[in-house]
Design a protein around this motif. Structure first.
Motif, PDB file in Angstrom:
ATOM      1  N   SER A   2       0.830  -1.198   0.000  1.00  0.00           N
ATOM      2  CA  SER A   2       0.000   0.000   0.000  1.00  0.00           C
ATOM      3  C   SER A   2       0.869   1.254   0.000  1.00  0.00           C
ATOM      4  CB  SER A   2      -0.884   0.001   1.242  1.00  0.00           C
ATOM      5  OG  SER A   2      -1.567   1.219   1.368  1.00  0.00           O
ATOM      6  N   THR A   3       0.358   2.293  -0.625  1.00  0.00           N
ATOM      7  CA  THR A   3       1.077   3.564  -0.609  1.00  0.00           C
ATOM      8  C   THR A   3       0.320   4.550   0.272  1.00  0.00           C
ATOM      9  OG1 THR A   3      -0.115   4.324  -2.576  1.00  0.00           O
ATOM     10  CG2 THR A   3       2.011   3.210  -2.915  1.00  0.00           C
ATOM     11  N   PHE A   4       1.037   5.233   1.106  1.00  0.00           N
ATOM     12  CA  PHE A   4       0.456   6.256   1.967  1.00  0.00           C
ATOM     13  C   PHE A   4       1.437   7.420   2.011  1.00  0.00           C
ATOM     14  CE2 PHE A   4       3.136   3.643   4.614  1.00  0.00           C
ATOM     15  CZ  PHE A   4       3.780   4.541   5.443  1.00  0.00           C
ATOM     16  N   SER A   5       0.951   8.592   2.357  1.00  0.00           N
ATOM     17  CA  SER A   5       1.822   9.744   2.448  1.00  0.00           C
ATOM     18  C   SER A   5       2.762   9.576   3.627  1.00  0.00           C
ATOM     19  CB  SER A   5       1.014  11.030   2.622  1.00  0.00           C
ATOM     20  OG  SER A   5       1.873  12.131   2.839  1.00  0.00           O
ATOM     21  N   GLU A   6       4.069   9.682   3.352  1.00  0.00           N
ATOM     22  CA  GLU A   6       5.053   9.528   4.415  1.00  0.00           C
ATOM     23  C   GLU A   6       5.253  10.811   5.219  1.00  0.00           C
ATOM     24  OE1 GLU A   6       8.672   7.770   3.057  1.00  0.00           O
ATOM     25  OE2 GLU A   6       7.669   6.043   2.156  1.00  0.00           O
ATOM     26  N   ILE A   7       4.514  11.829   4.867  1.00  0.00           N
ATOM     27  CA  ILE A   7       4.558  13.087   5.616  1.00  0.00           C
ATOM     28  C   ILE A   7       3.303  13.170   6.471  1.00  0.00           C
ATOM     29  CG2 ILE A   7       4.601  15.603   5.471  1.00  0.00           C
ATOM     30  CD1 ILE A   7       5.987  15.304   2.767  1.00  0.00           C
ATOM     31  N   PRO A   8       3.433  13.293   7.778  1.00  0.00           N
ATOM     32  CA  PRO A   8       2.234  13.363   8.623  1.00  0.00           C
ATOM     33  C   PRO A   8       1.377  14.574   8.275  1.00  0.00           C
ATOM     34  CG  PRO A   8       4.199  13.959   9.877  1.00  0.00           C
ATOM     35  CD  PRO A   8       4.672  13.419   8.563  1.00  0.00           C
ATOM     36  N   GLU A   9       0.079  14.365   8.290  1.00  0.00           N
ATOM     37  CA  GLU A   9      -0.832  15.467   7.976  1.00  0.00           C
ATOM     38  C   GLU A   9      -0.872  16.492   9.108  1.00  0.00           C
ATOM     39  OE1 GLU A   9      -5.420  15.657   6.504  1.00  0.00           O
ATOM     40  OE2 GLU A   9      -4.055  14.208   5.576  1.00  0.00           O
ATOM     41  N   LEU A  10      -0.709  16.000  10.331  1.00  0.00           N
ATOM     42  CA  LEU A  10      -0.607  16.861  11.510  1.00  0.00           C
ATOM     43  C   LEU A  10       0.555  16.370  12.350  1.00  0.00           C
ATOM     44  CD1 LEU A  10      -4.369  16.956  12.598  1.00  0.00           C
ATOM     45  CD2 LEU A  10      -3.127  18.770  11.405  1.00  0.00           C
ATOM     46  N   SER A  11       1.295  17.296  12.935  1.00  0.00           N
ATOM     47  CA  SER A  11       2.417  16.878  13.779  1.00  0.00           C
ATOM     48  C   SER A  11       2.729  17.975  14.782  1.00  0.00           C
ATOM     49  CB  SER A  11       3.660  16.573  12.946  1.00  0.00           C
ATOM     50  OG  SER A  11       4.150  17.737  12.307  1.00  0.00           O
ATOM     51  N   GLY A  12       3.401  17.568  15.854  1.00  0.00           N
ATOM     52  CA  GLY A  12       3.800  18.522  16.868  1.00  0.00           C
ATOM     53  C   GLY A  12       4.954  17.974  17.674  1.00  0.00           C
ATOM     54  N   VAL A  13       5.644  18.860  18.357  1.00  0.00           N
ATOM     55  CA  VAL A  13       6.757  18.472  19.209  1.00  0.00           C
ATOM     56  C   VAL A  13       6.668  19.278  20.499  1.00  0.00           C
ATOM     57  CG1 VAL A  13       8.326  20.193  18.218  1.00  0.00           C
ATOM     58  CG2 VAL A  13       9.270  18.150  19.312  1.00  0.00           C
ATOM     59  N   SER A  14       7.071  18.677  21.615  1.00  0.00           N
ATOM     60  CA  SER A  14       7.023  19.402  22.874  1.00  0.00           C
ATOM     61  C   SER A  14       8.105  18.912  23.821  1.00  0.00           C
ATOM     62  CB  SER A  14       5.649  19.262  23.542  1.00  0.00           C
ATOM     63  OG  SER A  14       5.409  17.919  23.916  1.00  0.00           O
ATOM     64  N   ILE A  15       8.468  19.792  24.734  1.00  0.00           N
ATOM     65  CA  ILE A  15       9.346  19.462  25.853  1.00  0.00           C
ATOM     66  C   ILE A  15       8.513  19.669  27.109  1.00  0.00           C
ATOM     67  CG2 ILE A  15      11.419  20.118  27.132  1.00  0.00           C
ATOM     68  CD1 ILE A  15      12.581  21.108  24.435  1.00  0.00           C
ATOM     69  N   VAL A  16       8.396  18.630  27.905  1.00  0.00           N
ATOM     70  CA  VAL A  16       7.592  18.694  29.126  1.00  0.00           C
ATOM     71  C   VAL A  16       8.502  18.419  30.319  1.00  0.00           C
ATOM     72  CG1 VAL A  16       5.675  17.700  30.410  1.00  0.00           C
ATOM     73  CG2 VAL A  16       5.490  18.005  27.937  1.00  0.00           C
ATOM     74  N   VAL A  17       8.453  19.297  31.304  1.00  0.00           N
ATOM     75  CA  VAL A  17       9.305  19.194  32.483  1.00  0.00           C
ATOM     76  C   VAL A  17       8.420  19.153  33.728  1.00  0.00           C
ATOM     77  CG1 VAL A  17      11.219  20.218  33.773  1.00  0.00           C
ATOM     78  CG2 VAL A  17      11.070  20.548  31.289  1.00  0.00           C
ATOM     79  N   THR A 107       6.804  13.768  20.543  1.00  0.00           N
ATOM     80  CA  THR A 107       6.270  14.105  19.228  1.00  0.00           C
ATOM     81  C   THR A 107       4.878  13.495  19.092  1.00  0.00           C
ATOM     82  OG1 THR A 107       7.318  12.179  18.185  1.00  0.00           O
ATOM     83  CG2 THR A 107       8.501  14.289  18.062  1.00  0.00           C
ATOM     84  N   ASP A 108       4.017  14.186  18.347  1.00  0.00           N
ATOM     85  CA  ASP A 108       2.681  13.711  18.002  1.00  0.00           C
ATOM     86  C   ASP A 108       2.553  13.783  16.490  1.00  0.00           C
ATOM     87  OD1 ASP A 108       1.217  13.682  20.789  1.00  0.00           O
ATOM     88  OD2 ASP A 108       2.329  15.569  20.701  1.00  0.00           O
ATOM     89  N   GLN A 109       2.123  12.672  15.872  1.00  0.00           N
ATOM     90  CA  GLN A 109       2.027  12.641  14.413  1.00  0.00           C
ATOM     91  C   GLN A 109       0.761  11.890  13.991  1.00  0.00           C
ATOM     92  OE1 GLN A 109       6.144  11.847  12.511  1.00  0.00           O
ATOM     93  NE2 GLN A 109       6.382  11.106  14.604  1.00  0.00           N
ATOM     94  N   HIS A 110       0.049  12.462  13.037  1.00  0.00           N
ATOM     95  CA  HIS A 110      -1.169  11.855  12.498  1.00  0.00           C
ATOM     96  C   HIS A 110      -0.950  11.574  11.004  1.00  0.00           C
ATOM     97  CE1 HIS A 110      -3.813  13.012  15.980  1.00  0.00           C
ATOM     98  NE2 HIS A 110      -2.840  13.905  16.130  1.00  0.00           N
ATOM     99  N   PHE A 111      -1.106  10.310  10.625  1.00  0.00           N
ATOM    100  CA  PHE A 111      -0.936   9.900   9.231  1.00  0.00           C
ATOM    101  C   PHE A 111      -2.286   9.461   8.666  1.00  0.00           C
ATOM    102  CE2 PHE A 111       3.241   9.508  11.012  1.00  0.00           C
ATOM    103  CZ  PHE A 111       4.118   9.790   9.972  1.00  0.00           C
ATOM    104  N   ARG A 112      -2.615   9.978   7.484  1.00  0.00           N
ATOM    105  CA  ARG A 112      -3.848   9.568   6.824  1.00  0.00           C
ATOM    106  C   ARG A 112      -3.621   8.247   6.096  1.00  0.00           C
ATOM    107  NH1 ARG A 112      -8.475  11.968   5.746  1.00  0.00           N
ATOM    108  NH2 ARG A 112      -7.678  14.039   6.344  1.00  0.00           N
TER     109      ARG A 112
END
Length: 230
Positions: A2-17, A107-112
């Motif tokens: 199957s082919t899917f987009s290798e770039i996440p449609e939504l993404s984020g990064v955070s540092i939590v202390v 990191t948070d990533q959402h792939f369609r």
């Protein structure tokens, strides 16, 4: 395959202390006064609240949220990742005597997925349903989570979590947490105060591990999705 987009449609990064903080001092003005952001950025900040219990604002596409025991700095904009890192490192360096218990890179990533069938295939691959048919009707995968260690980093552990995306349908959501602790969490809970990290040590870990963490976080979802959809 199957082919899917290798770039996440939504993404984020955070540092939590996790530590001890005074939310009231955190503000765009304080960041400006300590030369961490420009006057223009401070003036243009979107402030939700600045209070003795919590501060919450967005500046230069970076979301800053601080409570008495938790600091989170992150961004949902890929171009602002380094800004978020520098802001976290800079703010904590100013507060060099801040007691720190644990911290994490996230990191948070959402792939369609190309179709609902392929979306189901991901869940079936990591959580086969063969043994569930006699127990549940129409069983579905809710969460798959793995914990391990990553050689070459200063992190205590790495947690990889995947589940159906609530923001993209059909989609798969990945949450990756690189967790830093000087001892087991149970030992921290049982210790006198558990605030063992110094700011200098935190800055050293982030500086050393940041680029590899982002690279690792980019590789993991693609590796898992390709394995499930081959």
């Amino acid at each position: 395959m199957s082919t899917f987009s290798e770039i996440p449609e939504l993404s984020g990064v955070s540092i939590v202390v996790i530590g001890r903080f005074n939310p009231l001092i955190f503000s765009p003005r304080w960041l400006r006064d300590n030369d961490l952001i420009s006057v223009e950025a401070a003036d243009g900040a979107d402030i939700e609240i600045i209070h003795q219990d919590i501060c919450d604002f967005v500046v230069e596409q970076v979301h800053v949220q601080v409570t008495e025991n938790r600091l989170s700095i992150g961004s949902a904009h890929p171009a602002a990742r380094s800004v978020a890192r520098d802001l976290a490192v800079g703010a904590l360096s100013v507060l060099e005597h801040t007691p720190i218990r644990v911290f994490g890179l996230n990191t948070d990533q959402h792939f369609r997925m190309p179709s609902v069938d392929e979306w189901h295939a991901v869940g079936h691959h990591f959580a086969p349903k063969d043994d569930w048919g006699d127990i549940l009707e129409d069983p579905g995968t809710r969460v798959v989570e793995m914990l391990g260690r990553l050689p070459g980093t200063s992190a205590y552990s790495v947690n990889v979590r995947l589940e159906p995306s609530r923001q993209i349908r059909p989609g798969v959501y990945f949450r990756i947490n690189q967790h830093y602790s000087l001892q087991d969490d149970e030992e921290v809970d049982a210790s006198a105060d558990g605030y063992d990290f110094t700011v200098n040590r935190l800055v050293e870990c982030i500086t050393k591990d940041w680029d590899e963490f982002l690279a690792f976080s980019s590789r993991v979802p693609l590796h898992l999705l390709k394995a499930a959809l081959k």
